[in-house]
Write a protein that holds these residues in place. Structure first.
Motif, PDB file in Angstrom:
ATOM      1  N   VAL A   1      -4.443   6.562  -6.417  1.00  0.00           N
ATOM      2  CA  VAL A   1      -5.378   5.431  -6.464  1.00  0.00           C
ATOM      3  C   VAL A   1      -5.122   4.548  -7.680  1.00  0.00           C
ATOM      4  CG1 VAL A   1      -7.153   6.721  -5.225  1.00  0.00           C
ATOM      5  CG2 VAL A   1      -7.162   6.745  -7.720  1.00  0.00           C
TER       6      VAL A   1
ATOM      7  N   HIS B   1     -14.081   4.401   2.999  1.00  0.00           N
ATOM      8  CA  HIS B   1     -13.281   4.421   4.227  1.00  0.00           C
ATOM      9  C   HIS B   1     -12.863   5.836   4.628  1.00  0.00           C
ATOM     10  CE1 HIS B   1     -12.154   0.125   2.889  1.00  0.00           C
ATOM     11  NE2 HIS B   1     -13.020   0.037   3.871  1.00  0.00           N
TER      12      HIS B   1
ATOM     13  N   ASN C   1      -2.298   4.035   5.715  1.00  0.00           N
ATOM     14  CA  ASN C   1      -2.943   4.977   4.809  1.00  0.00           C
ATOM     15  C   ASN C   1      -4.181   5.600   5.444  1.00  0.00           C
ATOM     16  OD1 ASN C   1      -1.447   4.921   2.195  1.00  0.00           O
ATOM     17  ND2 ASN C   1      -1.865   2.725   2.354  1.00  0.00           N
ATOM     18  N   HIS C   2      -4.927   4.794   6.179  1.00  0.00           N
ATOM     19  CA  HIS C   2      -6.175   5.294   6.763  1.00  0.00           C
ATOM     20  C   HIS C   2      -5.933   6.412   7.781  1.00  0.00           C
ATOM     21  CE1 HIS C   2      -9.933   5.417   9.027  1.00  0.00           C
ATOM     22  NE2 HIS C   2     -10.507   4.875   7.962  1.00  0.00           N
TER      23      HIS C   2
ATOM     24  N   ALA D   1      -3.745  -3.120   2.661  1.00  0.00           N
ATOM     25  CA  ALA D   1      -3.211  -1.842   2.181  1.00  0.00           C
ATOM     26  C   ALA D   1      -3.864  -0.662   2.889  1.00  0.00           C
ATOM     27  CB  ALA D   1      -3.409  -1.714   0.669  1.00  0.00           C
ATOM     28  N   ARG D   2      -4.868  -0.965   3.710  1.00  0.00           N
ATOM     29  CA  ARG D   2      -5.504   0.096   4.496  1.00  0.00           C
ATOM     30  C   ARG D   2      -4.517   0.629   5.538  1.00  0.00           C
ATOM     31  NH1 ARG D   2     -11.573  -0.711   7.003  1.00  0.00           N
ATOM     32  NH2 ARG D   2     -11.868   1.385   7.855  1.00  0.00           N
TER      33      ARG D   2
ATOM     34  N   GLY E   1       0.787  -1.227   0.000  1.00  0.00           N
ATOM     35  CA  GLY E   1       0.000   0.000   0.000  1.00  0.00           C
ATOM     36  C   GLY E   1       0.817   1.273   0.000  1.00  0.00           C
TER      37      GLY E   1
ATOM     38  N   PHE F   1      -9.991   1.552   0.489  1.00  0.00           N
ATOM     39  CA  PHE F   1      -8.752   0.779   0.549  1.00  0.00           C
ATOM     40  C   PHE F   1      -9.088  -0.698   0.385  1.00  0.00           C
ATOM     41  CE2 PHE F   1      -8.166   4.526   3.285  1.00  0.00           C
ATOM     42  CZ  PHE F   1      -7.115   5.129   2.614  1.00  0.00           C
ATOM     43  N   LYS F   2      -8.083  -1.465   0.008  1.00  0.00           N
ATOM     44  CA  LYS F   2      -8.304  -2.889  -0.205  1.00  0.00           C
ATOM     45  C   LYS F   2      -7.406  -3.709   0.706  1.00  0.00           C
ATOM     46  CE  LYS F   2      -8.671  -6.317  -3.927  1.00  0.00           C
ATOM     47  NZ  LYS F   2      -8.498  -6.545  -5.380  1.00  0.00           N
TER      48      LYS F   2
ATOM     49  N   LYS G   1      -2.099   5.926  -0.454  1.00  0.00           N
ATOM     50  CA  LYS G   1      -2.432   5.129  -1.633  1.00  0.00           C
ATOM     51  C   LYS G   1      -3.696   4.314  -1.345  1.00  0.00           C
ATOM     52  CE  LYS G   1      -1.921   1.450  -4.594  1.00  0.00           C
ATOM     53  NZ  LYS G   1      -2.418   0.067  -4.481  1.00  0.00           N
ATOM     54  N   ALA G   2      -4.654   4.380  -2.266  1.00  0.00           N
ATOM     55  CA  ALA G   2      -5.914   3.664  -2.091  1.00  0.00           C
ATOM     56  C   ALA G   2      -6.212   2.809  -3.316  1.00  0.00           C
ATOM     57  CB  ALA G   2      -7.059   4.642  -1.845  1.00  0.00           C
ATOM     58  N   TRP G   3      -7.161   1.918  -3.165  1.00  0.00           N
ATOM     59  CA  TRP G   3      -7.583   1.042  -4.262  1.00  0.00           C
ATOM     60  C   TRP G   3      -8.445   1.812  -5.257  1.00  0.00           C
ATOM     61  CZ3 TRP G   3     -12.399  -2.421  -4.009  1.00  0.00           C
ATOM     62  CH2 TRP G   3     -12.484  -3.214  -5.166  1.00  0.00           C
TER      63      TRP G   3
END
Length: 232
Positions: free
Chosen positions: A190, A205, A176-177, A172-173, A31, A168-169, A156-158
């Motif tokens: 993304v 999210h 980042n969250h 990888a959350r 992520g 997020f996936k 970085k997000a999905w």
């Protein structure tokens, strides 16, 4: 609805200057904002303070910035698999602030929530507590920790939409969250950028209000630090 799209990573990092403090999401190589990091490498910006769980590996992620001596200080919880990080730290070339992983996450989340400081028992009785205020809660000593202050946060997000809403996936959350919205400006990289309304509101999210810039990355390598396999 505000359209927060920028063309690419180069445009997304516009305004990042020498000596700034950056938060960068990811855990190991999972992520991480690959395109944004590559753009920073190409920009030759230097004397950065980077807040990240770790510093990638020697030839990928933040390791690329380390090799070019663009990072002045790393605030991390784990030296990990990066031999150059370890070499620079032991030689005194790189200033390193090691922080318990939970404390690192909470200092990001506190910044995200606008909370200036909090108490935690983690690190009491170690070098982590030196010079910090100590207070007892129910007979247990706690350290006062202050929220991070960052000029930019890069996550970085999905999936994301034009307004900055993020999904997020899987793992990888990670960081980042809590880092989204924790800097003065948050950049979201993304894998898939969609039209407003395409994301299920129940699955979002991070709401777009926390994001200032968003772009669709490309050519994600998604490397694995250590691969362990077994015979069938």
């Amino acid at each position: 609805m505000i359209d927060k799209r920028v063309k690419n990573a180069k445009e997304a990092i516009d305004g990042i200057k020498d000596g700034m403090t950056l938060m960068l999401g990811g855990f190991g190589l999972c992520g991480i904002p690959e395109n944004s990091i590559n753009a920073l490498v190409e920009s030759d910006v230097k004397d950065l303070t980077c807040i990240s769980n770790n510093a990638g590996v020697d030839d990928f992620g933040l390791g690329l910035l380390l090799h070019k001596k663009q990072i002045k200080k790393m605030i991390s919880s784990y030296v990990g698999e990066n031999a150059e990080f370890e070499r620079q730290m032991l030689s005194g070339e790189l200033e390193v602030e090691l922080t318990p992983q939970g404390t690192l996450a909470e200092k990001c989340r506190a910044a995200q929530a606008g909370i200036p400081a909090f108490y935690t028992p983690a690190g009491y009785g170690t070098e982590i507590a030196e010079g910090k205020e100590i207070k007892d809660f129910e007979g247990k000593p706690h350290i006062l920790e202050h929220a991070y202050k960052a000029d930019f946060s890069i996550v970085k997000a999905w999936k994301g939409d034009h307004a900055g809403n993020l999904i997020f996936k899987g793992s990888a959350r990670n960081f980042n969250h809590p880092m989204a919205g924790a800097g003065k400006i948050t950049i979201a990289e993304v894998e898939e950028l969609v039209e407003p309304g395409e994301l299920d509101p129940n699955n979002i999210h991070i709401p777009g209000i926390m994001i200032q810039r968003i772009f669709q990355g490309e050519k994600f390598e998604k490397r694995i630090e250590q691969r362990t396999t077994r015979k069938k």
